[in-house]
Design an enzyme around this catalytic site. Structure first.
Site, PDB file in Angstrom:
ATOM      1  N   LYS A   1       0.815  -1.213   0.000  1.00  0.00           N
ATOM      2  CA  LYS A   1       0.000   0.000   0.000  1.00  0.00           C
ATOM      3  C   LYS A   1       0.850   1.264   0.000  1.00  0.00           C
ATOM      4  CE  LYS A   1      -3.782  -1.965   2.796  1.00  0.00           C
ATOM      5  NZ  LYS A   1      -4.920  -2.018   1.872  1.00  0.00           N
TER       6      LYS A   1
ATOM      7  N   GLY B   1      -8.624  -8.333   5.181  1.00  0.00           N
ATOM      8  CA  GLY B   1      -7.571  -7.646   5.915  1.00  0.00           C
ATOM      9  C   GLY B   1      -7.435  -8.228   7.299  1.00  0.00           C
TER      10      GLY B   1
ATOM     11  N   ARG C   1     -23.208  -2.700  -3.719  1.00  0.00           N
ATOM     12  CA  ARG C   1     -24.547  -2.477  -4.293  1.00  0.00           C
ATOM     13  C   ARG C   1     -24.619  -1.138  -5.011  1.00  0.00           C
ATOM     14  NH1 ARG C   1     -28.849  -5.852  -3.073  1.00  0.00           N
ATOM     15  NH2 ARG C   1     -28.552  -7.230  -1.288  1.00  0.00           N
TER      16      ARG C   1
END
Lengths: 299, 198
Positions: A86, A240, A170
């Site tokens: 990251k 994670g 969604r």
């Protein structure tokens, strides 16, 4: 050797194609070589190397930055599967460093403290592909416009609460369906409303999907969580804190991998959900004050 | 002729679409019954370690291995190439393959993602323009047995090989929209085995 000269690296096809190979798979956060090996043994398609999992970043506070390159190199040596890492949002120098280490994918991640509150990294400048988080379609298309080769719905990292992952997944698929049903002359206004480039909006309207692979992330803690996100249309899953903050990481990791493959087979899911020990304790997203929610980072 | 694409992990949909462009209705297969019901198999790109582990966990590893050994036409791209080679170099600890092609394949031989590339290749057996090949953390073929035919090479390393009913490529034709290699598999490998009554 003429042929060697004609080999092109870092093309969109090569970057986006790498994400295609991860589909149907689970990418796991790991903080050291031992966890990376556990993840590989469990069948992870890749690992995300970082110093602290989101749950710890949340608990300990402070500024969260790119991990120590030494630790990333250690993890690269210990596994044969792809290693991701990251960089802070907008921190293009962290990204340059990660590219020089030869990581396979860079996650420009809201889990770390942003380095720039206006600009994201210009990802076209890199040979290494980037994955970026998004909470809705407009955000996803802005990231793709900046060169992201893979998108993950953000969810709320480090909580073990899957509700935001479902909301974001969604939202993205709902907006894609809405575009698909529009007349062509309505797409101009749609692009304005989404704050996304018209060409990408038109492409999504025509194909009915994002032009890159869409994973999900943020709060997935159980095999059922992972399978639900797959049924909602994710191409794969990032887990994670959910694995290494649980009672029996190796077992839970393997169970989540199998549940992503058989995401639509409730019998397999029931089998994989048995006897996994304690799940991560978690935090309800509703109990986190809005300014402390990671999903709000990025624009 | 029923062709299945192994759907444990990887770019399954792209292979189904490429086969569809060749006029073949293929479907994803993961269970024992599904794998028993097919006449030919495609193993997609993905993570070879993950695909092998899932095949073992769900009890289809030996079934696939024995079906390949007994003549089922099979095509593997990238991870699929690794999985149908007899020997894997630089694999994970205890990494096993289904085997079938008498070749040694070196995993991630072209390097990490930063070294992934696309290039034009000449592919023996397909006509017309050169083939745009996409290599992603790709393997290469280190050595082959006498029964193995090399169909394409890059920088001196074989990257497409065939042994009878088995075809393997280091690269991903399913990502380019050029379906000539899938057509080659369907026309040359699948139909031949139908004629031979396998």
């Amino acid at each position: 050797m003429a042929k060697e000269n004609s080999a092109q690296t870092g093309t969109s096809r090569v970057k986006r194609g790498m994400a295609e190979m991860l589909k149907g798979g689970v990418i796991m956060d790991v903080v050291n070589a031992e966890q990376a090996r556990i993840a590989e043994d469990a069948g992870a398609v890749a690992v995300m190397a970082l110093e602290r999992v989101p749950a710890d970043i949340r608990a300990q506070g402070g500024v969260a930055r790119m991990s120590d390159p030494g630790m990333i190199t250690e993890i690269q040596k210990s596994v044969s599967i792809p290693v991701m890492a990251k960089a802070r949002i907008g921190h293009f120098v962290e990204a340059q460093i990660l590219q020089s280490l030869g990581v396979d994918y860079i996650d420009e991640s809201e889990v770390l403290t942003p380095a720039d509150y206006t600009h994201h990294i210009d990802k076209w400048n890199f040979t290494i592909p980037f994955v970026c988080g998004a909470t809705n379609l407009g955000e996803a298309l802005r990231r793709i416009n900046e060169g992201a080769a893979m998108i993950r719905s953000k969810g709320e990292a480090g909580t073990g609460d899957v509700s935001n992952a479902t909301t974001h997944m969604r939202a993205i698929s709902d907006e894609i369906r809405r575009l698909s049903s529009m007349r062509e002359d309505e797409l101009y206004v749609a692009a304005k409303e989404l704050q996304a480039p018209y060409d990408l909006v038109k492409e999504v309207a025509t194909t009915g999907k994002l032009p890159v692979v869409l994973f999900t992330a943020g709060g997935i803690a159980t095999p059922a969580d992972a399978a639900m996100m797959m049924q909602l249309g994710a191409d794969g899953v990032f887990v994670g804190s959910g694995i290494f903050k649980s009672g029996d990481p190796a077992r839970r990791a393997a169970a989540i991998v199998k549940s992503v493959t058989f995401y639509d087979d409730a019998k397999v899911l029931a089998e994989q959900s048995k006897g996994l020990g304690e799940a991560m304790v978690g935090i309800n997203v509703a109990d986190i004050p809005a300014p402390h929610r990671l999903a709000e980072r990025g624009w | 002729m029923k062709i299945g694409v192994l759907a444990l992990q990887g770019d399954v949909a792209e292979h189904i679409a490429s086969l569809g462009d060749c006029g073949v209705i293929a479907s994803g297969v993961r269970s024992k019954q599904e794998i028993e019901s097919i006449d030919a198999l495609v193993i997609p790109g993905g993570e070879s370690t993950t695909i092998a582990k899932l095949a073992k966990a769900f009890g289809v590893f030996d079934l696939i291995k024995s079906r390949i050994a007994s003549g089922m036409p099979t095509y593997g791209s990238c991870a699929g190439m690794i999985l149908i080679a007899d020997q894997i170099l630089d694999g994970g600890v205890d990494q096993e393959s289904f085997g079938g092609i008498d070749a040694q394949v070196r995993r991630n031989a072209f390097g990490r993602q930063v070294d992934s590339f696309e290039t034009d290749l000449t592919f023996a057996g397909i006509s017309g323009a050169s083939f745009r090949a996409v290599f992603i953390r790709a393997p290469w073929v280190e050595s082959v047995g006498t029964q193995v035919e090399v169909l394409a090479s890059f920088n001196g390393h074989p990257v497409a090989i065939r042994q009878g009913h088995l075809l393997a490529t280091s690269f991903h034709p399913e990502l380019t929209g050029d379906n000539r290699i899938h057509r080659f598999f369907v026309d040359q490998l699948c139909k031949e085995s139908t004629k031979a009554g396998i």
